[in-house]
Design an enzyme around this catalytic site. Structure first.
Site, PDB file in Angstrom:
ATOM      1  N   ASN A   1     -11.048  -1.783  -3.844  1.00 21.50           N
ATOM      2  CA  ASN A   1     -10.797  -0.379  -3.980  1.00 21.50           C
ATOM      3  C   ASN A   1     -10.513   0.333  -2.426  1.00 21.50           C
ATOM      4  O   ASN A   1     -12.020   0.301  -1.860  1.00 21.50           O
ATOM      5  CB  ASN A   1     -12.057   0.457  -4.807  1.00 21.50           C
ATOM      6  CG  ASN A   1     -11.959   1.766  -4.639  1.00 21.50           C
ATOM      7  OD1 ASN A   1     -11.064   2.665  -3.905  1.00 21.50           O
ATOM      8  ND2 ASN A   1     -13.178   2.283  -5.060  1.00 21.50           N
ATOM      9  N   TRP A   2     -10.064   0.894  -1.976  1.00 20.89           N
ATOM     10  CA  TRP A   2      -9.462   1.149  -0.496  1.00 20.89           C
ATOM     11  C   TRP A   2      -9.646   2.488  -0.218  1.00 20.89           C
ATOM     12  O   TRP A   2     -10.033   3.052   0.585  1.00 20.89           O
ATOM     13  CB  TRP A   2      -7.928   0.513   0.128  1.00 20.89           C
ATOM     14  CG  TRP A   2      -7.275  -0.657  -0.431  1.00 20.89           C
ATOM     15  CD1 TRP A   2      -8.036  -1.688  -0.401  1.00 20.89           C
ATOM     16  CD2 TRP A   2      -6.225  -0.836  -0.160  1.00 20.89           C
ATOM     17  NE1 TRP A   2      -7.369  -2.484  -0.450  1.00 20.89           N
ATOM     18  CE2 TRP A   2      -6.075  -2.350  -0.350  1.00 20.89           C
ATOM     19  CE3 TRP A   2      -4.929   0.235   0.099  1.00 20.89           C
ATOM     20  CZ2 TRP A   2      -4.766  -2.895   0.589  1.00 20.89           C
ATOM     21  CZ3 TRP A   2      -3.362  -0.391   0.870  1.00 20.89           C
ATOM     22  CH2 TRP A   2      -3.286  -1.925   0.443  1.00 20.89           C
ATOM     23  N   LYS A   3     -10.254   3.297  -1.499  1.00 18.81           N
ATOM     24  CA  LYS A   3     -10.899   4.482  -1.654  1.00 18.81           C
ATOM     25  C   LYS A   3      -9.416   5.566  -0.442  1.00 18.81           C
ATOM     26  O   LYS A   3      -8.602   4.876  -1.399  1.00 18.81           O
ATOM     27  CB  LYS A   3     -12.195   4.490  -0.889  1.00 18.81           C
ATOM     28  CG  LYS A   3     -12.919   3.498  -1.718  1.00 18.81           C
ATOM     29  CD  LYS A   3     -14.407   3.617  -1.302  1.00 18.81           C
ATOM     30  CE  LYS A   3     -15.364   3.314  -2.572  1.00 18.81           C
ATOM     31  NZ  LYS A   3     -16.813   3.159  -2.232  1.00 18.81           N
TER      32      LYS A   3
ATOM     33  N   HIS B   1     -15.517   6.285 -11.689  1.00 20.71           N
ATOM     34  CA  HIS B   1     -16.023   5.665 -10.296  1.00 20.71           C
ATOM     35  C   HIS B   1     -17.608   6.863  -9.663  1.00 20.71           C
ATOM     36  O   HIS B   1     -17.476   8.100  -9.757  1.00 20.71           O
ATOM     37  CB  HIS B   1     -15.267   5.726  -8.839  1.00 20.71           C
ATOM     38  CG  HIS B   1     -15.661   5.344  -7.774  1.00 20.71           C
ATOM     39  ND1 HIS B   1     -16.902   5.797  -6.470  1.00 20.71           N
ATOM     40  CD2 HIS B   1     -16.060   3.454  -7.414  1.00 20.71           C
ATOM     41  CE1 HIS B   1     -17.384   4.738  -6.040  1.00 20.71           C
ATOM     42  NE2 HIS B   1     -16.500   3.410  -6.449  1.00 20.71           N
TER      43      HIS B   1
ATOM     44  N   GLU C   1     -18.344   8.017  -7.072  1.00 24.01           N
ATOM     45  CA  GLU C   1     -17.921   9.100  -6.358  1.00 24.01           C
ATOM     46  C   GLU C   1     -17.046  10.350  -6.988  1.00 24.01           C
ATOM     47  O   GLU C   1     -17.010  11.603  -6.371  1.00 24.01           O
ATOM     48  CB  GLU C   1     -16.952   8.305  -5.008  1.00 24.01           C
ATOM     49  CG  GLU C   1     -17.542   7.450  -4.085  1.00 24.01           C
ATOM     50  CD  GLU C   1     -17.020   6.636  -3.494  1.00 24.01           C
ATOM     51  OE1 GLU C   1     -16.027   6.119  -3.042  1.00 24.01           O
ATOM     52  OE2 GLU C   1     -18.149   5.025  -2.566  1.00 24.01           O
TER      53      GLU C   1
ATOM     54  N   GLU D   1     -21.319  -0.602 -11.056  1.00 25.83           N
ATOM     55  CA  GLU D   1     -21.681  -0.135  -9.158  1.00 25.83           C
ATOM     56  C   GLU D   1     -23.292   0.226  -9.463  1.00 25.83           C
ATOM     57  O   GLU D   1     -22.956   1.657  -9.483  1.00 25.83           O
ATOM     58  CB  GLU D   1     -20.845   0.445  -9.071  1.00 25.83           C
ATOM     59  CG  GLU D   1     -18.618  -0.360  -9.228  1.00 25.83           C
ATOM     60  CD  GLU D   1     -17.955   0.262  -8.123  1.00 25.83           C
ATOM     61  OE1 GLU D   1     -17.568  -0.601  -7.340  1.00 25.83           O
ATOM     62  OE2 GLU D   1     -17.675   1.368  -8.209  1.00 25.83           O
TER      63      GLU D   1
ATOM     64  N   GLY E   1     -21.659   0.938  -0.359  1.00 27.66           N
ATOM     65  CA  GLY E   1     -21.279   1.549   1.184  1.00 27.66           C
ATOM     66  C   GLY E   1     -22.331   1.535   1.938  1.00 27.66           C
ATOM     67  O   GLY E   1     -22.404   1.967   2.660  1.00 27.66           O
TER      68      GLY E   1
ATOM     69  N   SER F   1     -21.142  -3.089  -2.375  1.00 29.50           N
ATOM     70  CA  SER F   1     -21.423  -4.028  -0.444  1.00 29.50           C
ATOM     71  C   SER F   1     -21.478  -5.365  -1.457  1.00 29.50           C
ATOM     72  O   SER F   1     -22.154  -6.490  -0.675  1.00 29.50           O
ATOM     73  CB  SER F   1     -22.706  -4.307  -0.077  1.00 29.50           C
ATOM     74  OG  SER F   1     -23.003  -2.321   0.423  1.00 29.50           O
TER      75      SER F   1
ATOM     76  N   GLY G   1     -15.126  -2.958  -1.825  1.00 29.57           N
ATOM     77  CA  GLY G   1     -14.538  -0.902  -1.317  1.00 29.57           C
ATOM     78  C   GLY G   1     -15.029  -1.719   0.187  1.00 29.57           C
ATOM     79  O   GLY G   1     -13.148  -2.351   0.586  1.00 29.57           O
ATOM     80  N   GLY G   2     -15.162  -1.610   0.973  1.00 33.72           N
ATOM     81  CA  GLY G   2     -15.725  -1.626   2.103  1.00 33.72           C
ATOM     82  C   GLY G   2     -14.557  -3.099   2.920  1.00 33.72           C
ATOM     83  O   GLY G   2     -14.485  -3.586   3.709  1.00 33.72           O
TER      84      GLY G   2
HETATM   85  P1  13P Z   1     -18.412  -1.107  -1.178  1.00 29.30           P
HETATM   86  O1  13P Z   1     -17.821  -2.320  -1.470  1.00 29.30           O
HETATM   87  O2  13P Z   1     -17.862  -0.702   0.083  1.00 29.30           O
HETATM   88  O3  13P Z   1     -19.901  -0.988  -1.252  1.00 29.30           O
HETATM   89  O4  13P Z   1     -18.083  -0.144  -1.840  1.00 29.30           O
HETATM   90  C1  13P Z   1     -18.194  -0.321  -3.675  1.00 29.30           C
HETATM   91  C2  13P Z   1     -17.075   0.217  -4.555  1.00 29.30           C
HETATM   92  O5  13P Z   1     -17.604   1.419  -4.437  1.00 29.30           O
HETATM   93  C3  13P Z   1     -15.886   0.120  -4.932  1.00 29.30           C
HETATM   94  O6  13P Z   1     -15.481   1.036  -5.802  1.00 29.30           O
END
Ligand code: 13P
Length: 251
Positions: free
Chosen positions: A9-11, A95, A97, A167, A173, A213, A234-235
Protein backbone atom coordinates in the site's frame (compact mmCIF):
# COMPACT_ATOMS: atom_id res chain seq x y z
CA UNK A 1 -5.23 -24.11 -0.12
CA UNK A 2 -5.63 -20.40 0.48
CA UNK A 3 -3.81 -17.79 -1.59
CA UNK A 4 -0.68 -16.29 -0.05
CA UNK A 5 -0.32 -12.59 -0.82
CA UNK A 6 2.10 -9.78 -0.12
CA UNK A 7 0.46 -6.47 -0.96
CA UNK A 8 2.04 -3.03 -1.02
CA UNK A 9 0.00 0.00 0.00
CA UNK A 10 1.95 2.99 -1.28
CA UNK A 11 -0.59 5.38 0.27
CA UNK A 12 -0.09 9.00 -0.96
CA UNK A 13 3.58 8.71 -1.85
CA UNK A 14 5.77 9.16 -4.96
CA UNK A 15 5.46 11.26 -8.11
CA UNK A 16 5.04 9.40 -11.41
CA UNK A 17 8.75 8.95 -12.31
CA UNK A 18 9.52 7.55 -8.84
CA UNK A 19 6.44 5.34 -8.94
CA UNK A 20 7.52 3.85 -12.27
CA UNK A 21 11.07 3.40 -10.98
CA UNK A 22 9.84 1.56 -7.89
CA UNK A 23 7.51 -0.67 -9.91
CA UNK A 24 10.32 -1.49 -12.36
CA UNK A 25 12.69 -2.33 -9.51
CA UNK A 26 10.06 -4.64 -8.02
CA UNK A 27 9.29 -6.43 -11.29
CA UNK A 28 13.04 -6.74 -12.03
CA UNK A 29 13.56 -8.33 -8.61
CA UNK A 30 10.61 -10.69 -9.07
CA UNK A 31 11.92 -11.79 -12.45
CA UNK A 32 15.35 -12.57 -10.96
CA UNK A 33 13.95 -14.27 -7.90
CA UNK A 34 10.29 -15.26 -8.34
CA UNK A 35 8.13 -15.01 -5.26
CA UNK A 36 6.11 -18.02 -4.24
CA UNK A 37 3.19 -15.77 -3.28
CA UNK A 38 0.99 -13.36 -5.21
CA UNK A 39 2.33 -9.82 -5.25
CA UNK A 40 -0.14 -6.93 -5.34
CA UNK A 41 0.81 -3.25 -5.61
CA UNK A 42 -1.59 -0.45 -4.62
CA UNK A 43 -0.28 2.86 -5.99
CA UNK A 44 -2.22 6.15 -5.96
CA UNK A 45 -5.16 6.24 -8.40
CA UNK A 46 -3.45 8.43 -11.01
CA UNK A 47 -0.75 5.81 -11.65
CA UNK A 48 -2.99 2.76 -11.89
CA UNK A 49 -3.20 2.48 -15.65
CA UNK A 50 0.48 3.26 -16.21
CA UNK A 51 1.63 0.78 -13.59
CA UNK A 52 -0.61 -2.01 -14.88
CA UNK A 53 1.46 -1.86 -18.07
CA UNK A 54 4.66 -2.26 -16.01
CA UNK A 55 3.69 -5.41 -14.15
CA UNK A 56 4.13 -7.81 -17.11
CA UNK A 57 2.27 -10.55 -15.29
CA UNK A 58 4.63 -10.52 -12.29
CA UNK A 59 2.34 -8.56 -10.00
CA UNK A 60 -1.24 -7.37 -9.85
CA UNK A 61 -2.36 -3.82 -9.28
CA UNK A 62 -4.82 -2.60 -6.67
CA UNK A 63 -6.61 0.65 -5.99
CA UNK A 64 -6.37 2.02 -2.46
CA UNK A 65 -10.04 2.94 -2.38
CA UNK A 66 -13.13 3.19 -4.59
CA UNK A 67 -16.33 5.19 -4.57
CA UNK A 68 -19.38 3.67 -2.89
CA UNK A 69 -21.48 4.70 -5.94
CA UNK A 70 -21.44 3.37 -9.47
CA UNK A 71 -21.10 6.54 -11.55
CA UNK A 72 -22.58 9.99 -11.94
CA UNK A 73 -22.23 13.41 -10.36
CA UNK A 74 -19.66 12.62 -7.65
CA UNK A 75 -16.87 15.11 -8.31
CA UNK A 76 -13.43 13.81 -7.48
CA UNK A 77 -14.48 10.20 -6.94
CA UNK A 78 -13.26 7.08 -8.78
CA UNK A 79 -15.60 4.14 -9.35
CA UNK A 80 -14.90 0.43 -9.12
CA UNK A 81 -15.87 0.16 -12.81
CA UNK A 82 -13.18 2.67 -13.74
CA UNK A 83 -10.61 0.79 -11.70
CA UNK A 84 -11.59 -2.46 -13.40
CA UNK A 85 -11.42 -0.79 -16.83
CA UNK A 86 -7.73 0.12 -16.42
CA UNK A 87 -6.76 -3.43 -15.53
CA UNK A 88 -6.43 -3.29 -11.75
CA UNK A 89 -7.76 -6.41 -10.04
CA UNK A 90 -7.81 -5.61 -6.32
CA UNK A 91 -9.10 -2.72 -4.21
CA UNK A 92 -8.33 -1.89 -0.59
CA UNK A 93 -11.57 -1.16 1.29
CA UNK A 94 -11.93 0.23 4.80
CA UNK A 95 -8.32 1.08 5.55
CA UNK A 96 -8.18 2.64 9.01
CA UNK A 97 -6.90 5.90 7.52
CA UNK A 98 -10.06 6.10 5.42
CA UNK A 99 -12.26 5.16 8.38
CA UNK A 100 -10.60 7.77 10.65
CA UNK A 101 -9.69 10.64 8.34
CA UNK A 102 -12.53 10.35 5.83
CA UNK A 103 -15.23 9.15 8.21
CA UNK A 104 -16.02 5.97 6.28
CA UNK A 105 -18.82 4.18 8.10
CA UNK A 106 -19.88 0.51 7.91
CA UNK A 107 -22.72 1.44 5.51
CA UNK A 108 -20.30 3.12 3.13
CA UNK A 109 -17.87 0.21 3.37
CA UNK A 110 -20.63 -2.27 2.63
CA UNK A 111 -21.51 -0.31 -0.52
CA UNK A 112 -17.84 -0.23 -1.53
CA UNK A 113 -17.52 -4.00 -1.12
CA UNK A 114 -20.62 -4.43 -3.28
CA UNK A 115 -19.12 -2.20 -5.99
CA UNK A 116 -15.94 -4.32 -5.91
CA UNK A 117 -17.87 -7.58 -6.26
CA UNK A 118 -19.89 -6.04 -9.13
CA UNK A 119 -16.71 -5.10 -10.99
CA UNK A 120 -14.54 -8.18 -10.47
CA UNK A 121 -12.21 -6.44 -8.05
CA UNK A 122 -11.00 -8.49 -5.12
CA UNK A 123 -11.51 -6.30 -2.07
CA UNK A 124 -8.80 -6.27 0.58
CA UNK A 125 -11.07 -5.48 3.50
CA UNK A 126 -9.19 -3.91 6.42
CA UNK A 127 -10.15 -4.35 10.05
CA UNK A 128 -8.35 -3.75 13.31
CA UNK A 129 -8.63 -2.13 16.73
CA UNK A 130 -7.04 1.12 17.89
CA UNK A 131 -4.70 1.58 20.82
CA UNK A 132 -7.40 2.43 23.36
CA UNK A 133 -9.50 -0.56 22.33
CA UNK A 134 -6.47 -2.84 22.74
CA UNK A 135 -5.56 -1.42 26.16
CA UNK A 136 -9.16 -1.82 27.28
CA UNK A 137 -9.02 -5.41 26.01
CA UNK A 138 -11.90 -4.84 23.61
CA UNK A 139 -9.92 -5.81 20.51
CA UNK A 140 -11.74 -9.06 19.83
CA UNK A 141 -15.12 -7.41 20.27
CA UNK A 142 -14.17 -4.51 17.96
CA UNK A 143 -12.86 -6.77 15.20
CA UNK A 144 -15.91 -9.06 15.48
CA UNK A 145 -18.17 -6.02 15.03
CA UNK A 146 -16.20 -4.74 12.04
CA UNK A 147 -16.82 -8.10 10.37
CA UNK A 148 -20.43 -8.30 11.45
CA UNK A 149 -21.43 -4.77 10.36
CA UNK A 150 -19.92 -5.07 6.88
CA UNK A 151 -18.69 -8.42 5.52
CA UNK A 152 -21.32 -10.51 7.27
CA UNK A 153 -24.07 -8.72 5.34
CA UNK A 154 -22.95 -10.58 2.22
CA UNK A 155 -23.49 -14.11 1.00
CA UNK A 156 -20.86 -16.80 1.34
CA UNK A 157 -20.23 -16.51 -2.42
CA UNK A 158 -19.34 -12.84 -2.05
CA UNK A 159 -17.33 -13.37 1.12
CA UNK A 160 -15.31 -16.01 -0.75
CA UNK A 161 -14.12 -13.28 -3.14
CA UNK A 162 -12.65 -11.22 -0.31
CA UNK A 163 -9.21 -10.88 1.24
CA UNK A 164 -9.15 -9.73 4.85
CA UNK A 165 -6.34 -7.57 6.24
CA UNK A 166 -5.94 -7.37 10.01
CA UNK A 167 -4.24 -4.05 10.64
CA UNK A 168 -4.14 -3.02 14.30
CA UNK A 169 -4.30 0.78 14.12
CA UNK A 170 -1.70 1.14 16.90
CA UNK A 171 0.82 -0.70 14.72
CA UNK A 172 0.33 1.31 11.51
CA UNK A 173 3.25 3.61 10.75
CA UNK A 174 4.35 3.54 14.39
CA UNK A 175 7.12 0.95 14.27
CA UNK A 176 5.14 -0.99 16.89
CA UNK A 177 4.42 -4.30 15.21
CA UNK A 178 2.02 -6.78 16.73
CA UNK A 179 4.10 -9.72 17.91
CA UNK A 180 3.70 -12.87 15.82
CA UNK A 181 1.74 -14.33 18.76
CA UNK A 182 -0.59 -11.33 19.04
CA UNK A 183 -1.21 -11.34 15.29
CA UNK A 184 -1.74 -15.12 15.17
CA UNK A 185 -4.19 -14.92 18.07
CA UNK A 186 -6.30 -12.36 16.20
CA UNK A 187 -6.03 -14.08 12.81
CA UNK A 188 -7.20 -17.32 14.37
CA UNK A 189 -10.08 -15.44 16.04
CA UNK A 190 -11.06 -13.86 12.68
CA UNK A 191 -10.98 -17.29 11.02
CA UNK A 192 -13.24 -18.70 13.75
CA UNK A 193 -15.70 -15.82 13.24
CA UNK A 194 -15.74 -16.58 9.51
CA UNK A 195 -16.30 -20.28 10.24
CA UNK A 196 -19.25 -19.52 12.52
CA UNK A 197 -20.88 -17.20 9.99
CA UNK A 198 -19.99 -18.79 6.65
CA UNK A 199 -18.80 -22.31 7.45
CA UNK A 200 -15.47 -24.06 7.89
CA UNK A 201 -14.72 -24.40 4.19
CA UNK A 202 -14.62 -20.66 3.61
CA UNK A 203 -12.74 -20.12 6.88
CA UNK A 204 -10.07 -22.55 5.69
CA UNK A 205 -9.81 -20.87 2.29
CA UNK A 206 -10.01 -17.14 3.03
CA UNK A 207 -6.74 -15.21 2.93
CA UNK A 208 -6.02 -13.10 6.02
CA UNK A 209 -3.13 -10.63 5.75
CA UNK A 210 -1.34 -8.85 8.57
CA UNK A 211 -0.51 -5.12 8.28
CA UNK A 212 1.14 -2.68 10.64
CA UNK A 213 4.90 -1.92 10.66
CA UNK A 214 5.62 -5.21 8.93
CA UNK A 215 9.13 -4.97 7.48
CA UNK A 216 12.04 -6.97 6.09
CA UNK A 217 13.23 -7.80 9.62
CA UNK A 218 9.99 -8.97 11.23
CA UNK A 219 8.10 -10.45 8.26
CA UNK A 220 9.57 -13.94 8.59
CA UNK A 221 8.39 -14.29 12.18
CA UNK A 222 4.87 -13.17 11.30
CA UNK A 223 4.59 -15.27 8.14
CA UNK A 224 5.48 -18.54 9.87
CA UNK A 225 2.28 -18.33 11.91
CA UNK A 226 -0.35 -20.70 10.57
CA UNK A 227 -3.20 -18.23 10.20
CA UNK A 228 -1.14 -15.39 8.70
CA UNK A 229 -1.33 -15.69 4.92
CA UNK A 230 0.81 -12.69 4.03
CA UNK A 231 1.05 -8.98 4.61
CA UNK A 232 -0.27 -5.56 3.66
CA UNK A 233 2.85 -3.43 3.74
CA UNK A 234 3.02 0.36 4.02
CA UNK A 235 6.33 2.14 4.64
CA UNK A 236 8.58 -0.84 3.92
CA UNK A 237 6.92 -1.29 0.51
CA UNK A 238 8.33 2.05 -0.68
CA UNK A 239 11.84 0.57 -0.84
CA UNK A 240 12.13 -2.11 -3.54
CA UNK A 241 14.78 -4.24 -1.79
CA UNK A 242 12.85 -4.29 1.49
CA UNK A 243 9.60 -5.12 -0.24
CA UNK A 244 11.21 -7.91 -2.30
CA UNK A 245 12.73 -9.38 0.83
CA UNK A 246 9.29 -9.41 2.47
CA UNK A 247 7.84 -11.16 -0.62
CA UNK A 248 10.55 -13.79 -0.39
CA UNK A 249 9.82 -14.45 3.29
CA UNK A 250 6.36 -15.76 2.41
CA UNK A 251 6.49 -19.38 1.33
P1 13P B 1 2.96 0.53 7.72
O1 13P B 1 3.54 -0.75 7.16
O2 13P B 1 3.67 1.75 7.25
O3 13P B 1 2.79 0.46 9.21
O4 13P B 1 1.47 0.64 7.11
C1 13P B 1 0.65 -0.47 7.14
C2 13P B 1 -0.57 -0.16 6.38
O5 13P B 1 -1.35 0.70 6.73
C3 13P B 1 -0.80 -0.91 5.14
O6 13P B 1 -2.08 -0.70 4.64
Amino acid sequence: MRAKIVAANWKMNKALPQAIELMQAITFGLRQNPASCKVVIAPPFVYLERLVTETTGLAEVAAQNCCSRNNGAYTGEVSAGMIESVGATYCIVGHSERRQLYAETPDVLEAKLQRCYDHNLTPIFCIGENHLERTEERHFEVVAQQLEYVLFNFTVEHAAKTVIAYEPVWAIGTGLTASPEQAQEMHSFIRRQIATKFGQELADNITILYGGSCNAQNAAGLFTKEDIDGGLIGGAALVADDFLKICNELR
